[in-house]
Design a protein around this motif. Structure first.
Motif, PDB file in Angstrom:
ATOM      1  N   MET A   1       0.852  -1.190   0.000  1.00 33.16           N
ATOM      2  CA  MET A   1       0.000   0.000   0.000  1.00 33.16           C
ATOM      3  C   MET A   1       0.886   1.238   0.000  1.00 33.16           C
ATOM      4  SD  MET A   1      -2.894   1.045   2.741  1.00 33.16           S
ATOM      5  CE  MET A   1      -1.838   1.967   3.807  1.00 33.16           C
TER       6      MET A   1
ATOM      7  N   PHE B   1     -12.144  -6.734 -13.727  1.00 27.68           N
ATOM      8  CA  PHE B   1     -11.064  -6.120 -12.962  1.00 27.68           C
ATOM      9  C   PHE B   1      -9.740  -6.264 -13.690  1.00 27.68           C
ATOM     10  CE2 PHE B   1     -13.975  -7.127  -9.404  1.00 27.68           C
ATOM     11  CZ  PHE B   1     -14.160  -5.826  -8.993  1.00 27.68           C
TER      12      PHE B   1
ATOM     13  N   GLU C   1      -6.103  -4.735  -9.648  1.00 29.11           N
ATOM     14  CA  GLU C   1      -7.287  -4.715  -8.794  1.00 29.11           C
ATOM     15  C   GLU C   1      -7.522  -6.069  -8.152  1.00 29.11           C
ATOM     16  OE1 GLU C   1     -10.545  -1.518 -10.270  1.00 29.11           O
ATOM     17  OE2 GLU C   1     -10.042  -3.082 -11.677  1.00 29.11           O
TER      18      GLU C   1
ATOM     19  N   ARG D   1      -5.112  -6.454  -5.354  1.00 26.42           N
ATOM     20  CA  ARG D   1      -5.535  -5.667  -4.196  1.00 26.42           C
ATOM     21  C   ARG D   1      -6.671  -6.371  -3.451  1.00 26.42           C
ATOM     22  NH1 ARG D   1      -4.705  -1.715  -1.458  1.00 26.42           N
ATOM     23  NH2 ARG D   1      -6.179  -0.119  -2.064  1.00 26.42           N
ATOM     24  N   LEU D   2      -7.487  -7.084  -4.214  1.00 33.30           N
ATOM     25  CA  LEU D   2      -8.620  -7.799  -3.628  1.00 33.30           C
ATOM     26  C   LEU D   2      -8.149  -9.037  -2.867  1.00 33.30           C
ATOM     27  CD1 LEU D   2     -11.777  -8.004  -3.655  1.00 33.30           C
ATOM     28  CD2 LEU D   2     -11.540  -9.435  -5.651  1.00 33.30           C
TER      29      LEU D   2
ATOM     30  N   TYR E   1      -6.984 -10.933   1.844  1.00 39.41           N
ATOM     31  CA  TYR E   1      -7.666 -12.215   2.063  1.00 39.41           C
ATOM     32  C   TYR E   1      -6.647 -13.301   2.368  1.00 39.41           C
ATOM     33  CZ  TYR E   1     -10.376 -16.368   0.630  1.00 39.41           C
ATOM     34  OH  TYR E   1     -10.998 -17.574   0.564  1.00 39.41           O
TER      35      TYR E   1
ATOM     36  N   ARG F   1     -15.514 -22.394   4.727  1.00 38.39           N
ATOM     37  CA  ARG F   1     -16.373 -22.113   3.571  1.00 38.39           C
ATOM     38  C   ARG F   1     -17.208 -23.316   3.148  1.00 38.39           C
ATOM     39  NH1 ARG F   1     -15.848 -16.643   1.659  1.00 38.39           N
ATOM     40  NH2 ARG F   1     -14.158 -15.976   2.973  1.00 38.39           N
TER      41      ARG F   1
ATOM     42  N   VAL G   1     -14.036 -11.513  -0.616  1.00 36.90           N
ATOM     43  CA  VAL G   1     -14.719 -10.392   0.034  1.00 36.90           C
ATOM     44  C   VAL G   1     -15.296 -10.857   1.363  1.00 36.90           C
ATOM     45  CG1 VAL G   1     -16.615  -8.753  -0.132  1.00 36.90           C
ATOM     46  CG2 VAL G   1     -15.265  -9.296  -2.146  1.00 36.90           C
TER      47      VAL G   1
ATOM     48  N   ASP H   1      -9.122   1.895   3.943  1.00 41.93           N
ATOM     49  CA  ASP H   1      -8.610   1.151   2.794  1.00 41.93           C
ATOM     50  C   ASP H   1      -9.755   0.818   1.834  1.00 41.93           C
ATOM     51  OD1 ASP H   1      -6.613   0.118   1.329  1.00 41.93           O
ATOM     52  OD2 ASP H   1      -6.556  -1.824   2.334  1.00 41.93           O
TER      53      ASP H   1
ATOM     54  N   ASN I   1     -10.097   1.868  -1.002  1.00 40.93           N
ATOM     55  CA  ASN I   1      -9.661   1.998  -2.384  1.00 40.93           C
ATOM     56  C   ASN I   1      -9.364   0.646  -3.021  1.00 40.93           C
ATOM     57  OD1 ASN I   1      -9.133   3.420  -4.618  1.00 40.93           O
ATOM     58  ND2 ASN I   1      -7.181   4.258  -3.940  1.00 40.93           N
ATOM     59  N   ALA I   2     -10.198  -0.355  -2.723  1.00 45.77           N
ATOM     60  CA  ALA I   2     -10.032  -1.670  -3.330  1.00 45.77           C
ATOM     61  C   ALA I   2     -11.411  -2.292  -3.435  1.00 45.77           C
ATOM     62  CB  ALA I   2      -9.121  -2.530  -2.471  1.00 45.77           C
ATOM     63  N   PRO I   3     -11.590  -3.227  -4.363  1.00 48.60           N
ATOM     64  CA  PRO I   3     -12.927  -3.790  -4.555  1.00 48.60           C
ATOM     65  C   PRO I   3     -13.430  -4.529  -3.314  1.00 48.60           C
ATOM     66  CG  PRO I   3     -11.354  -4.697  -6.149  1.00 48.60           C
ATOM     67  CD  PRO I   3     -10.608  -3.740  -5.314  1.00 48.60           C
TER      68      PRO I   3
ATOM     69  N   ARG J   1     -14.271  -3.678  -0.363  1.00 46.37           N
ATOM     70  CA  ARG J   1     -13.769  -3.379   0.972  1.00 46.37           C
ATOM     71  C   ARG J   1     -14.757  -2.553   1.791  1.00 46.37           C
ATOM     72  NH1 ARG J   1      -8.505  -3.920   1.054  1.00 46.37           N
ATOM     73  NH2 ARG J   1      -8.792  -5.303  -0.664  1.00 46.37           N
TER      74      ARG J   1
END
Lengths: 595, 120
Positions: free
Chosen positions: A1, A47, A51, A54-55, A59, A116, B58, B86, B88-90, B92
């Motif tokens: 970041m 995306f 992106e 970042r996602l 996780y 999950r 997510v 934060d 600035n991300a999908p 979030r």
């Protein structure tokens, strides 16, 4: 970041500020001829690679760090101990590092898959099955589920792996149980867990106290222990039987069996009082001991030691010439083991859903994703178990006795005077047990529950410390058993008798918490490490078998938690009495002042 | 004493974030002058479903954080929170400012004197 100083950000704010009307981002539905809206279809989001990264990054990283925190401190402790105290370089350190990395990755994937896939699956069945089916059917399914989850437990692999290092001449029945009868052994342990789940659920349904159940379960267990201890051939299998109890209660069994138990209780109109989950775990760590001992007695009645030794010799002589097929060699064997552990449970759950409930699976995609992760994670974990945890534990166990006795292959052993070396070895075990337990997440959860149940009398930290000290003392005692070659009965019988006496005097809540804390502490990292360490230690000191450390780690916390509980109650009572006394005095003073 | 003092020029900033980011958001808001916050536990729906296979990354367990702020503070706090959360991300989270017509709460004695709002 990227980090931007906030002042810079503020000064640039005016330039950065873009405004977009949300009207541009939304769609209004079209209407059909009747004036009804036609459901709006959204195109899937697209995306860029950045992106997606970042996602995914947070996780993966949070889950990865969870496991790093569990594995790395223990591994570092073992490595530094060997390096600094024993002046020994860790053997195959590269291989072990790779193995530990596989353990971290494997557990990370496995736990995510559990959350999950298997857990939601189990919860669906737990919440609908008891409402749709009669109680006997539900209890029968609980029994089968107990077998399934035992196979899926990561630590069970460690028990099977431990069998390869047993000398067949010295402990023929132990060898037979862990090799020829390995499948039956896990099956028996699983059936015991299933029975425990059934009994635990029934107990909760009818509101039985846990105390008489503990007495009733312990009586045959202790009686059989004494019987086996008096038979020279059966004596060596006792450690395995008692350790089996500690292995079973792991991250798969506890939540899955509990979700069914709580579902049954809810269907019967009993709310989850916090105590509902307790008891099942306790019984699930006592019954397997009984099951394994009964199996031992059965094995002993069908084959003689001489036959086992003969068969083992024959197998050893043929095995050398034949190249094993890929699925029986490492790492193929571990992968097959992983699939064989999870798949039956999944098929069983699926059958229950389809045949008994006639229901469909919600979120099929996500649950399948979770199950896939569980299997992949289990396979990677199994590989890591062989090359990382078991090797590291085995090495450490083989190395530590060099502190006080002569070990072949280790230069200038014994390194210390006998007494000092002995203290070092025991202290090593003590801190290993303490460190491994303090960080256990399941224990933290139990601590929170205990604090709520006792209305703050029993603090979370008190429980964690009590359990950790108990496990630490237990592991140190287990090691002492190996060093002095004490019979396990001498440690178990007094330990459990003390536990029974304490149980009589403790309140129901403390009994529940204390007996459950024994099962909670033995997770998928501690069990293989301690088992392998014990066996390595046993081999180095020429003990017949290295089992028995884990079961000492189970009885330890039971005793310490109940003592702490009694002490807390004693303190609370004294404070109450002191407070009463003070008010009396102050009233007297008031009276005097008036006069 | 029982008279109500109406507080005006108030806005509410609502920030919906992943549970792990909550503490960071609270600290960042405090540093730029937020007096307090209310945190609700919530479960989100929408983005995860629309993300397809990436949806698994997510977190659906979110915290909804409400800050009551003055209209002078609102932009500063809003921007500070955006960075700390934060967002600035999908997937979030999301945040917004709602204008508030009026608010009321306990106003300490000393403040009343200073502001000359006491009925006496």
């Amino acid at each position: 970041m990227a980090q931007i100083p906030f002042s810079d950000y503020l000064s640039a704010r005016r330039a950065l500020k873009n405004e977009v009307s949300v009207n541009l981002l939304t769609k209004l539905p079209d209407f059909d001829a009747d004036g009804k809206p036609i459901p709006v279809e959204w195109a899937p989001m697209r995306f860029t690679t950045t992106e997606v990264l970042r996602l995914i990054q947070p996780y993966v990283s949070t889950r990865f760090m969870d496991q790093v925190r569990a594995v790395v401190p223990l591994a570092l402790y073992l490595a530094l101990f060997q390096l600094l105290i024993l002046n020994q370089v860790v053997k195959d350190s590269l291989l072990i590092t790779g193995g530990l990395f596989a353990v971290i990755i494997g557990l990370m994937i496995f736990m995510e898959g559990l959350a999950r896939g298997l857990m939601p699956f189990g919860e669906i069945i737990g919440s609908t099955l008891p409402r749709k089916s009669p109680l006997p059917v539900v209890l029968f399914i609980t029994l089968l589920l107990g077998i399934g989850v035992t196979f899926a437990e990561p630590a069970i692999g460690a028990l099977q792996a431990a069998g390869q290092n047993i000398s067949v001449e010295r402990a023929p029945y132990l060898y037979a149980l862990l090799n020829d009868w390995a499948g039956t052994l896990v099956l028996v342990v699983g059936a015991s867990v299933g029975l425990a789940a059934v009994l635990g659920t029934v107990r909760f349904l009818y509101g039985w106290s846990l105390k008489p159940l503990i007495y009733l379960a312990l009586a045959p267990v202790l009686a059989l222990t004494v019987y086996c201890a008096n038979d020279p051939d059966l004596r060596n299998t006792l450690g395995l039987a008692w350790d089996a109890g500690a292995v079973t209660t792991g991250p798969v069994t506890v939540p899955l069996v509990l979700s069914l138990g709580i579902g049954i209780a809810a269907a019967a109109g009993k709310s989850d009082s916090g105590l509902s989950g307790f008891g099942i775990v306790t019984l699930a760590s006592l019954f397997p001991i009984l099951g394994v001992m009964l199996l031992t007695v059965y094995v002993a009645s069908t084959v003689t030691p001489a036959e086992i030794i003969e068969a083992a010799r024959l197998a050893a002589s043929t095995a050398q010439d034949v190249q094993l097929p890929w699925y029986e060699r490492s790492p193929g064997a571990e992968i097959v083991l992983g699939i064989r552990a999870i798949l039956p449970l999944v098929i069983f759950l699926f059958l229950v859903l389809k045949v008994v409930l006639r229901d469909r699976l919600p979120n099929t995609g996500e649950i399948l994703y979770g199950i896939g992760l569980t299997i992949i994670g289990m396979c990677i974990f199994n590989v890591g178990l062989t090359y990382g945890l078991s090797k590291l534990g085995g090495n450490a166990g083989g190395m530590v006795p060099a502190a006080f006795m002569e070990i072949g292959g280790i230069a200038n052993s014994p390194m210390y005077v006998y007494g000092v070396g002995l203290v070092i070895a025991l202290a090593f075990a003590w801190f290993l047990g303490f460190g491994a337990t303090v960080a256990e997440p399941a224990l933290n959860a139990l601590g929170v529950t205990a604090e709520e149940l006792t209305e703050g009398v029993f603090k979370k930290k008190t429980l964690i410390n009590a359990v950790s000290v108990g496990v630490a003392c237990g592991i140190a005692l287990g090691l002492a058993k190996l060093i002095f070659d004490l019979p396990l009965v001498w440690l178990i019988i007094p330990g459990y008798l003390a536990a029974i006496v304490l149980t009589m005097f403790s309140s129901e809540t403390f009994v529940n918490v204390a007996w459950d804390s024994a099962g909670v502490t033995t997770g998928p990292i501690t069990v293989p490490l301690v088992l392998a360490m014990g066996i390595g230690f046993g081999n180095a000191t020429n003990a017949v078998e290295g089992f028995g450390i884990l079961c000492m780690a189970s009885i330890g916390p039971i005793i310490t938690v109940m003592i702490t509980g009694l002490w807390a109650r004693f303190q609370a009572n004294r404070q109450v009495r002191a407070a009463k006394h003070e008010t009396v005095i102050s009233k007297e003073r008031e009276v005097q002042a008036i006069l | 004493m029982s008279e109500i003092i109406y507080l005006t020029d108030v806005a509410v900033i609502t920030c919906i974030v992943d549970k792990e980011r909550t503490d960071a958001v609270l600290l960042a808001a405090r540093d730029v002058g937020a007096r307090g916050a209310i945190v609700h536990t919530a479960k989100s729906w929408g983005t995860r479903e629309r993300l397809g296979v990436w949806g698994v990354a997510v977190e659906t367990e979110k915290d909804v954080i409400n800050f009551m702020v003055s209209s002078d503070q609102q932009d500063l706090i809003f921007d500070a929170i955006y960075l700390a959360a934060d967002l600035n991300a999908p997937g979030r989270g999301v945040m917004f400012i709602s204008p508030v017509d009026r608010a009321a709460t306990y106003v300490p004695e000393a403040l009343r004197k200073r502001l000359h709002v006491d009925p006496e």
